[in-house]
Design a protein around this motif. Structure first.
Motif, PDB file in Angstrom:
ATOM      1  N   MET A 135      -1.193   8.397  -8.710  1.00  0.00           N
ATOM      2  CA  MET A 135      -0.770   9.642  -8.068  1.00  0.00           C
ATOM      3  C   MET A 135      -2.010  10.476  -7.754  1.00  0.00           C
ATOM      4  SD  MET A 135       2.533  10.602 -10.377  1.00  0.00           S
ATOM      5  CE  MET A 135       2.856  12.028  -9.354  1.00  0.00           C
ATOM      6  N   THR A 136      -2.801   9.999  -6.834  1.00  0.00           N
ATOM      7  CA  THR A 136      -4.082  10.622  -6.569  1.00  0.00           C
ATOM      8  C   THR A 136      -3.971  11.939  -5.812  1.00  0.00           C
ATOM      9  OG1 THR A 136      -4.282   9.304  -4.559  1.00  0.00           O
ATOM     10  CG2 THR A 136      -5.256   8.409  -6.573  1.00  0.00           C
ATOM     11  N   ASN A 137      -2.929  12.093  -5.002  1.00  0.00           N
ATOM     12  CA  ASN A 137      -2.852  13.305  -4.179  1.00  0.00           C
ATOM     13  C   ASN A 137      -1.776  14.269  -4.640  1.00  0.00           C
ATOM     14  OD1 ASN A 137      -0.820  11.611  -3.461  1.00  0.00           O
ATOM     15  ND2 ASN A 137      -0.908  12.042  -1.275  1.00  0.00           N
ATOM     16  N   LEU A 138      -1.368  14.152  -5.883  1.00  0.00           N
ATOM     17  CA  LEU A 138      -0.451  15.137  -6.459  1.00  0.00           C
ATOM     18  C   LEU A 138      -1.204  15.979  -7.473  1.00  0.00           C
ATOM     19  CD1 LEU A 138       2.964  13.396  -7.177  1.00  0.00           C
ATOM     20  CD2 LEU A 138       2.493  15.193  -5.536  1.00  0.00           C
ATOM     21  N   VAL A 150       7.776  14.177  -7.134  1.00  0.00           N
ATOM     22  CA  VAL A 150       7.018  13.058  -7.685  1.00  0.00           C
ATOM     23  C   VAL A 150       7.607  11.730  -7.212  1.00  0.00           C
ATOM     24  CG1 VAL A 150       6.342  11.864  -9.801  1.00  0.00           C
ATOM     25  CG2 VAL A 150       6.270  14.361  -9.699  1.00  0.00           C
ATOM     26  N   GLY A 151       8.934  11.603  -7.303  1.00  0.00           N
ATOM     27  CA  GLY A 151       9.585  10.366  -6.879  1.00  0.00           C
ATOM     28  C   GLY A 151       9.379  10.078  -5.409  1.00  0.00           C
ATOM     29  N   ALA A 152       9.444  11.107  -4.574  1.00  0.00           N
ATOM     30  CA  ALA A 152       9.252  10.934  -3.134  1.00  0.00           C
ATOM     31  C   ALA A 152       7.833  10.471  -2.823  1.00  0.00           C
ATOM     32  CB  ALA A 152       9.560  12.229  -2.402  1.00  0.00           C
ATOM     33  N   GLU A 153       6.861  11.027  -3.558  1.00  0.00           N
ATOM     34  CA  GLU A 153       5.462  10.633  -3.341  1.00  0.00           C
ATOM     35  C   GLU A 153       5.236   9.187  -3.758  1.00  0.00           C
ATOM     36  OE1 GLU A 153       1.400  10.892  -2.371  1.00  0.00           O
ATOM     37  OE2 GLU A 153       3.184  12.031  -1.787  1.00  0.00           O
ATOM     38  N   LEU A 154       5.809   8.796  -4.872  1.00  0.00           N
ATOM     39  CA  LEU A 154       5.676   7.412  -5.320  1.00  0.00           C
ATOM     40  C   LEU A 154       6.304   6.452  -4.317  1.00  0.00           C
ATOM     41  CD1 LEU A 154       6.461   7.755  -9.141  1.00  0.00           C
ATOM     42  CD2 LEU A 154       4.231   7.458  -8.068  1.00  0.00           C
ATOM     43  N   GLY A 188       4.490   3.618  -1.979  1.00  0.00           N
ATOM     44  CA  GLY A 188       4.835   2.278  -2.457  1.00  0.00           C
ATOM     45  C   GLY A 188       4.444   2.024  -3.899  1.00  0.00           C
ATOM     46  N   ALA A 189       4.178   3.081  -4.655  1.00  0.00           N
ATOM     47  CA  ALA A 189       3.771   2.936  -6.055  1.00  0.00           C
ATOM     48  C   ALA A 189       4.990   2.791  -6.956  1.00  0.00           C
ATOM     49  CB  ALA A 189       2.943   4.139  -6.488  1.00  0.00           C
TER      50      ALA A 189
END
Length: 205
Positions: free
Chosen positions: A1-4, A134-138, A142-143
């Motif tokens: 999660m580099t950009n959160l 958080v879930g949307a970013e993952l 594709g993480a």
């Protein structure tokens, strides 16, 4: 999660009655056992929430929202709702009282502490919003949920600060914690405003 912004997100998770509950449990008859049970509930709630929101985000991406248009609409709606919460708390700051259930936590045992952590972090609106983010970013990157471990760990660490303070500075903590608890309870409106504005910044950043 580099950009959160992991730490601000974790702070937002615990801002409000969540951290007040953690402080109250330190003043209970069995502070260590009760606080550890609370942390177990927090951990389970955050892990489960991130897992579910990641799955939801992946479903949206698979359904054709690869460019994130739906996510942007949701973000703007959340910003409007959070600003409304901040304005409401400011306008009604003289009459807003802390939730009555907070008082019942002073006599809570480990079971109730676990349930409190589970429900507070799993169902509180601002926390649900953070976990959706958080879930949307993952999902977008594709993480897997494993990539969210810094966020989960930071949230649990912040929830554990009252317990760590108690264990490290027991005598001073026993004197200070009730005063901190009372101040945060009386100024819950201010904490709500700060949490709402912080999350608005995180969304628009």
């Amino acid at each position: 999660m580099t950009n959160l912004a992991v730490l601000p997100l974790a702070v937002t998770m615990m801002a409000g009655p969540q951290i007040v509950a953690a402080l109250i449990f330190i003043t209970a008859k069995r502070p260590v056992a009760v606080s550890l049970s609370f942390l177990a509930g927090v951990t389970l709630a955050v892990y489960t929430g991130v897992t579910l929101t990641t799955w939801l985000g992946q479903s949206l991406v698979a359904g054709g929202d690869q460019d994130g248009k739906l996510a942007k609409i949701i973000e703007y709606l959340l910003v409007a709702a959070l600003l409304a919460v901040a304005v409401y708390n400011w306008v009604n700051r003289r009459t807003i009282e802390p939730p009555s259930w907070l008082g019942s936590l002073m006599t809570a045992g480990p079971g109730k502490a676990f349930t409190t952590g589970l429900l507070l972090l799993g169902l509180f609106p601002s926390d649900v919003v953070v976990m959706i983010t958080v879930g949307a970013e993952l999902a977008r990157t594709g993480a897997t949920v494993a990539a969210a471990w810094p966020f989960i760990a930071a949230t649990v660490l912040i929830a554990a600060l009252p317990l760590l303070g108690y264990l490290l500075f027991r005598r001073k903590a026993e004197q200070a914690m009730p005063h901190v608890r009372d101040w945060m309870t009386q100024h819950s409106w201010l904490i709500n405003i700060v949490a709402a504005l912080l999350f608005v910044v995180l969304i628009l950043w």
